[in-house]
Design a protein around this motif. Structure first.
Motif, PDB file in Angstrom:
ATOM      1  N   ASP A 236       0.828  -1.207   0.000  1.00  0.00           N
ATOM      2  CA  ASP A 236       0.000   0.000   0.000  1.00  0.00           C
ATOM      3  C   ASP A 236       0.867   1.263   0.000  1.00  0.00           C
ATOM      4  O   ASP A 236       0.540   2.247  -0.674  1.00  0.00           O
ATOM      5  N   LEU A 237       1.982   1.240   0.728  1.00  0.00           N
ATOM      6  CA  LEU A 237       2.896   2.376   0.707  1.00  0.00           C
ATOM      7  C   LEU A 237       3.515   2.552  -0.678  1.00  0.00           C
ATOM      8  O   LEU A 237       3.646   3.675  -1.181  1.00  0.00           O
ATOM      9  N   VAL A 238       3.891   1.435  -1.286  1.00  0.00           N
ATOM     10  CA  VAL A 238       4.509   1.492  -2.607  1.00  0.00           C
ATOM     11  C   VAL A 238       3.528   2.049  -3.639  1.00  0.00           C
ATOM     12  O   VAL A 238       3.880   2.899  -4.464  1.00  0.00           O
ATOM     13  N   ARG A 242       0.483   5.702   1.222  1.00  0.00           N
ATOM     14  CA  ARG A 242      -0.059   5.645   2.586  1.00  0.00           C
ATOM     15  C   ARG A 242      -0.462   4.217   2.919  1.00  0.00           C
ATOM     16  O   ARG A 242      -0.628   3.378   2.031  1.00  0.00           O
ATOM     17  N   THR A 243      -0.604   3.950   4.206  1.00  0.00           N
ATOM     18  CA  THR A 243      -1.039   2.633   4.655  1.00  0.00           C
ATOM     19  C   THR A 243      -2.558   2.607   4.713  1.00  0.00           C
ATOM     20  O   THR A 243      -3.175   3.455   5.358  1.00  0.00           O
ATOM     21  N   VAL A 244      -3.165   1.652   4.049  1.00  0.00           N
ATOM     22  CA  VAL A 244      -4.627   1.549   4.084  1.00  0.00           C
ATOM     23  C   VAL A 244      -5.082   0.686   5.256  1.00  0.00           C
ATOM     24  O   VAL A 244      -6.258   0.727   5.640  1.00  0.00           O
ATOM     25  N   PHE A 245      -4.154  -0.123   5.825  1.00  0.00           N
ATOM     26  CA  PHE A 245      -4.440  -0.939   6.998  1.00  0.00           C
ATOM     27  C   PHE A 245      -3.339  -0.735   8.032  1.00  0.00           C
ATOM     28  O   PHE A 245      -2.255  -0.242   7.720  1.00  0.00           O
ATOM     29  N   GLY A 246      -3.613  -1.131   9.241  1.00  0.00           N
ATOM     30  CA  GLY A 246      -2.613  -1.081  10.302  1.00  0.00           C
ATOM     31  C   GLY A 246      -3.241  -0.671  11.619  1.00  0.00           C
ATOM     32  O   GLY A 246      -3.743   0.450  11.755  1.00  0.00           O
ATOM     33  N   HIS A 247      -3.205  -1.578  12.590  1.00  0.00           N
ATOM     34  CA  HIS A 247      -3.762  -1.265  13.901  1.00  0.00           C
ATOM     35  C   HIS A 247      -2.809  -0.334  14.657  1.00  0.00           C
ATOM     36  O   HIS A 247      -1.590  -0.463  14.564  1.00  0.00           O
ATOM     37  N   SER A 248      -3.377   0.613  15.377  1.00  0.00           N
ATOM     38  CA  SER A 248      -2.547   1.543  16.147  1.00  0.00           C
ATOM     39  C   SER A 248      -1.698   0.782  17.149  1.00  0.00           C
ATOM     40  O   SER A 248      -2.192  -0.113  17.839  1.00  0.00           O
TER      41      SER A 248
END
Length: 729
Positions: A236-238, A242-248
Motif C-alpha cells: 500500500d505504501l509502494v 499511505r497505509t490503508v491498513f494497520g492497527h494503532s
C-alpha cells in the motif's frame, strides 16, 4: 518460506548510520556552489549582458536572443567545468511532480566530429511532448506540441546524477502550442506580478520611494522516513504512499515525547547529507527537528521570494528522495501515511516586502507606519474572508482530505488568528477610530533564576489550530498538504490579495477625489472592512467541536470533500478574478479543475484497488490459514475431552469467519461501486461518487482488517506493523 515481513525487519534492524563528510569547513564555502547564481554571472558575463540580465530579473523585462546566446555560452562553460554532460529545462507540470528531458552538450559536425554546443535558442526554449502531460481538455492526445521557456529569475542549477555525471537544470515555464499554461509556474509568476503592481500602488500612499513589492515565502516541510526494506514490504505504501491498513500500536504519540526529541542517528545522517546537497543548490535550509508523530520530521528554510521558494521546495523534495535511497530510507510526503497519528503539512509562511527594505506585515509604533501596516493587514484579512472557499479549493486533494479536520491539522473551515493585541487594535479602530499598536506588549519574563537570561515575550501568541495565523510579521497558512506544490495556494493567495488591494485603491481614490483627507479616509475604509470581515477571526481551539458549531452560526463554510471544494474554481466570481488580473483564462481554470478531479479519482481508485488486493490476497488468505490452525487446536482439545477449554478457540474461529465475510462482501461491493462510478461519464459526478460511495467502504474494511491483526498470530501476520514502521530507524 519465512515471512517476508520478518526478512524486511531483519534487514532494517541491521542498518547503521552512514558517515557524512561536510563539503567544506564553512557553509559559505559551498553554499550555492552548484547554482548559476549572481556571482557566477558577474564573473562570466560581459558587464552589458550582466546588467541586462539583472534588470530583466528585477523588472520582468524581455531578454533578447543576443544576450541569451552569451548567457548560454557562459552557462555551458560553467556547467561543463563542473562535470555536466547534459542540460534540461526543469519544469513543474500539473502532475504534481517535476519534469525534465536531458539533452547532451554536443552536436555532430558534417565531418562526423563531436563538438560542444549550447546556444541561446536551447536555453530560452525547448519542446517536450505536451500530449503526455495533464491538460484538462486544452489539448487532444494527438496534438503533441508544447514549449518550455527559461525563467531567468530562478537560478539554473546542477543536479548530480550519481555515477551518470551532472545535468544543468534550467527552471522553466511550460505552455501548450496554443499558449495556455500547462504548469504551476506560469500562473504563479502572473499572480506575483499582479500583487507587485497592486501592492506598490498602495505603498505609494505612504512612501513614494517604493517601486516594487515582493511576496516572500518560507514553506516548512513535514515528512516521515521509513526504512526501505519495510517500505517495500508494504504494497500500500509502494502503490499509494499511505497505509490503508494497520492497527494503532500500544505506543504512538500519546506520550508527547517525540516532538523535538533526539534525532535517531541514521535519520540525522540522512538529514545532514541532504542539507549539504541542498546548500550546494542554494536552498537555504536552516531548521531540522523531530515532529509530533513517531517517525515524523521537519525541515524549514529561510524566507525567499515566492517563485524561488517554491522551486526550491520542489527541488528539495526530489533531493530528499534521492539522498534517502543512499541511506536506505524512503521519504513519505503523503499528508496521512499512518492512521491514528499526525499527518504532514507544508506550512506556508507568507509576507510582502518592499524594495526599500520594509516588511509590510511587520507592526510598528510610528503612526504612519502603523497605518500602513494595518492597511495591508486588514486588506489581507478581507481578501481571505471574501475568498475563503477559493483558498480552501487551493488545498483540496485526496491526500489532504485524510488530514484536514483530524484534530491534528487545521479544519476545513478557513479562519484567521491575529492574536489578542492585534484583535484589540482592530476593535479600537472600529469603535474609536484609533490606532493603538503598542510595542510595550513585548515584555521580559521574570523567571527568578539569575543565571537564565531574560526572555522576551512576543506581542502575539501562536495558534497551531488556525489555518491562517498571523505570527508576528507574516501569515502562516498551515493547511497546505505535505505532498502538495505550494504554487496552487500561492496563485490563489497572491491573486486575491492583489484583487483586494486594487479594490482598496479604488475605494480610497474615490474618497480622495471627493476631498477627504487621506489618513481619515484610510481609517474609515479599514473600519468598514474590519466590520464586514471580523466573523472570520477566531482565537480559540480550531480542533474543537464547539468551533465547528460556532463557525456554522457565523456562516463560515466547512467544505470537507475535495470535489465539492474544487467546484469553487468554476464560480463566476472566481473565473472573473483570475481573468481580470491576467493570471488564468477561463479555459485554463476549467482545465485545472478537470485535472484536479481526475487526479483525485485516480488516487482514490488506486487506494481502493490496493485495499482490495491486500484484503483478499494477504489478509483474508492469512486469516483462513490461521483459522485452520485454530480448528486443529479445537479438535485436539475436544479429542482430549477438554470440551470447555475448546470453546474460546471456537469463539475465535467464529469471529474470524465473521470478519472475513464482512471483508469479502465489502470488497466486492466496493469494486462494483467503483465500476458504477467509472461508467458515469462525467468527471465531476465520478469524483463525487468516489468521495462518498467508494470511500465509505474504506473505514468498514479497515476496521475488520485491523481487528484481525490483533487476533492472528504475530508470526503469521504478513504486513509490516505500525510499531515496526514507526519505531525501527
Amino acid at each position: 518460506m519465512a515471512n517476508f515481513r520478518f526478512k524486511a525487519l531483519e534487514i532494517a534492524q541491521s542498518r547503521q548510520a552512514l558517515p557524512v563528510t561536510p563539503p567544506a569547513e564553512r557553509v559559505g564555502d559551498y553554499y550555492g556552489s552548484n547554482t548559476f547564481n549572481n556571482e557566477v554571472m558577474r564573473a562570466l558575463l560581459s558587464p552589458e549582458a550582466y546588467l541586462k540580465i539583472t534588470e530583466a530579473i528585477e523588472t520582468g523585462g524581455r531578454i533578447d536572443r543576443e544576450i541569451a546566446d552569451e548567457v548560454a555560452n557562459a552557462m555551458k562553460a560553467w556547467a561543463v567545468s563542473k562535470g555536466a554532460t547534459h542540460y534540461t529545462h526543469w519544469f513543474q507540470p500539473l502532475t504534481g511532480e517535476t519534469a525534465e528531458k536531458h539533452d547532451a552538450f554536443f552536436d555532430i559536425t558534417m565531418d562526423g566530429k563531436a563538438i560542444e554546443k549550447f546556444k541561446g535558442g536551447a536555453l530560452v526554449q525547448q519542446e517536450p511532448d505536451a500530449s503526455s502531460f495533464p491538460s484538462g481538455g486544452l489539448r487532444n492526445t494527438f496534438e503533441a506540441r508544447g514549449y518550455t521557456g527559461w525563467d531567468p529569475s530562478s537560478p539554473a542549477f546542477l543536479m548530480d546524477n550519481g555515477a551518470g555525471g551532472k545535468t544543468l537544470c534550467i527552471p522553466s515555464v511550460f505552455i501548450s502550442y496554443t499558449g495556455e499554461a500547462l504548469d504551476y509556474k506560469t500562473p504563479l509568476l502572473k499572480a506575483l506580478a499582479a500583487l507587485d503592481k497592486s501592492a506598490t500602488a498602495v505603498c505609494q500612499y505612504f512612501d513614494r520611494n517604493v517601486t516594487k513589492v515582493t511576496a516572500t515565502l518560507g514553506p516548512e516541510q513535514e515528512y516521515f522516513v521509513i526504512d526501505k526494506a519495510l517500505f517495500y514490504a508494504r504494497p500500500d505504501l509502494v502503490m499509494s504512499g499511505r497505509t490503508v491498513f494497520g492497527h494503532s500500536p500500544a505506543r504512538g504519540q500519546q506520550l508527547e515525547d517525540h516532538y523535538f526529541g533526539t534525532i535517531p542517528p541514521r535519520v540525522n545522517a540522512f538529514m545532514v547529507d541532504f542539507e549539504f546537497e541542498a546548500m550546494k543548490l542554494g536552498i537555504p535550509v536552516r531548521t531540522r527537528h523531530n515532529e509530533v508523530a513517531p517517525g515524523q520530521f521537519e525541515v524549514a528554510p529561510t524566507f525567499e521570494e515566492v517563485n524561488l521558494a517554491i522551486d526550491h521546495n520542489a527541488l528539495l523534495m526530489d533531493l530528499m528522495e534521492k539522498v534517502a535511497e543512499k541511506h536506505n530510507f524512503k521519504v513519505l510526503f503523503h499528508e496521512k501515511p499512518f492512521a491514528g497519528i499526525n499527518g504532514s503539512g507544508k506550512h506556508n509562511n507568507w509576507s510582502m516586502g518592499t524594495n526599500t527594505g520594509v516588511n509590510l506585515l511587520a507592526p510598528s509604533t510610528k503612526p504612519k507606519e502603523s497605518l500602513r501596516f494595518l492597511t495591508f493587514l486588514v486588506n489581507v484579512v478581507k481578501a481571505v474572508h471574501d475568498n475563503a472557499d477559493l483558498l480552501r479549493a487551493s488545498i483540496a486533494s485526496a491526500g489532504n482530505e485524510h488530514r484536514l479536520g483530524a484534530n491534528e491539522a487545521p479544519p476545513a473551515i478557513v479562519s484567521i488568528f491575529l492574536g489578542e493585541s492585534l484583535t484589540k487594535a482592530l476593535e479600537d479602530l472600529e469603535v474609536k477610530s484609533e490606532i493603538s499598536l503598542n510595542k510595550g506588549d513585548n515584555v521580559y519574563y521574570k523567571l527568578g533564576i539569575n543565571r537564565i537570561p531574560s526572555l522576551l515575550r512576543d506581542n502575539t501568541d501562536r495558534n497551531r489550530t488556525s489555518p491562517f495565523a498571523f505570527t508576528g510579521n507574516k501569515f502562516e497558512f498551515r493547511a497546505v498538504g505535505g505532498g502538495a506544490n505550494s504554487s496552487s495556494t500561492m496563485i490563489v493567495l497572491n491573486s486575491i490579495v492583489a484583487n483586494q488591494l486594487n479594490q482598496f485603491k479604488q475605494d480610497l481614490d474615490a474618497r480622495l477625489a471627493a476631498g477627504e483627507k487621506k489618513e481619515l479616509a484610510i481609517v474609515d475604509i479599514l473600519k468598514k472592512y474590519y466590520t464586514d470581515t471580523k466573523r472570520i477571526l477566531f482565537e480559540g481551539n480550531g480542533y474543537s467541536d464547539e468551533w465547528v458549531e460556532e463557525a456554522a452560526r457565523r456562516g463560515l463554510s466547512n467544505i470537507k470533500s475535495s470535489p465539492e471544494a474544487l467546484e469553487v474554481y468554476l464560480k463566476p466570481e472566481s473565473l472573473e478574478l483570475f481573468e481580470k488580473l491576467g493570471v488564468l483564462s477561463h479555459a485554463e481554470v476549467e482545465s485545472r479543475y478537470e485535472i484536479e478531479l481526475e487526479k483525485y479519482i485516480k488516487k482514490v481508485q488506486i487506494e481502493s484497488r490496493v485495499m482490495g488486493d491486500l484484503a483478499m490476497n494477504h489478509v483474508v488468505s492469512t486469516a483462513l490459514k490461521y483459522q485452520n490452525k485454530l480448528a486443529e487446536t479445537a479438535r485436539s482439545l475436544v479429542d482430549l475431552g477438554m470440551t470447555e477449554e475448546a470453546e474460546p478457540v471456537k469463539d475465535l474461529i467464529r469471529e474470524i469467519s465473521r470478519r472475513v465475510l464482512t471483508i469479502k462482501n465489502n470488497v466486492h461491493e466496493m469494486t462494483e461501486t467503483r465500476k458504477k462510478a467509472n461508467n458515469l461519464g462525467n468527471t465531476a459526478d465520478t469524483a463525487k461518487m468516489y468521495a462518498t460511495d467508494v470511500k465509505d467502504f474504506f473505514d468498514v474494511i479497515r476496521y475488520e482488517v485491523d481487528k484481525l491483526e490483533l487476533i492472528i498470530d504475530d508470526e503469521d501476520w504478513p504486513l509490516v506493523k505500525y510499531r515496526e514502521m514507526l519505531f525501527v530507524k
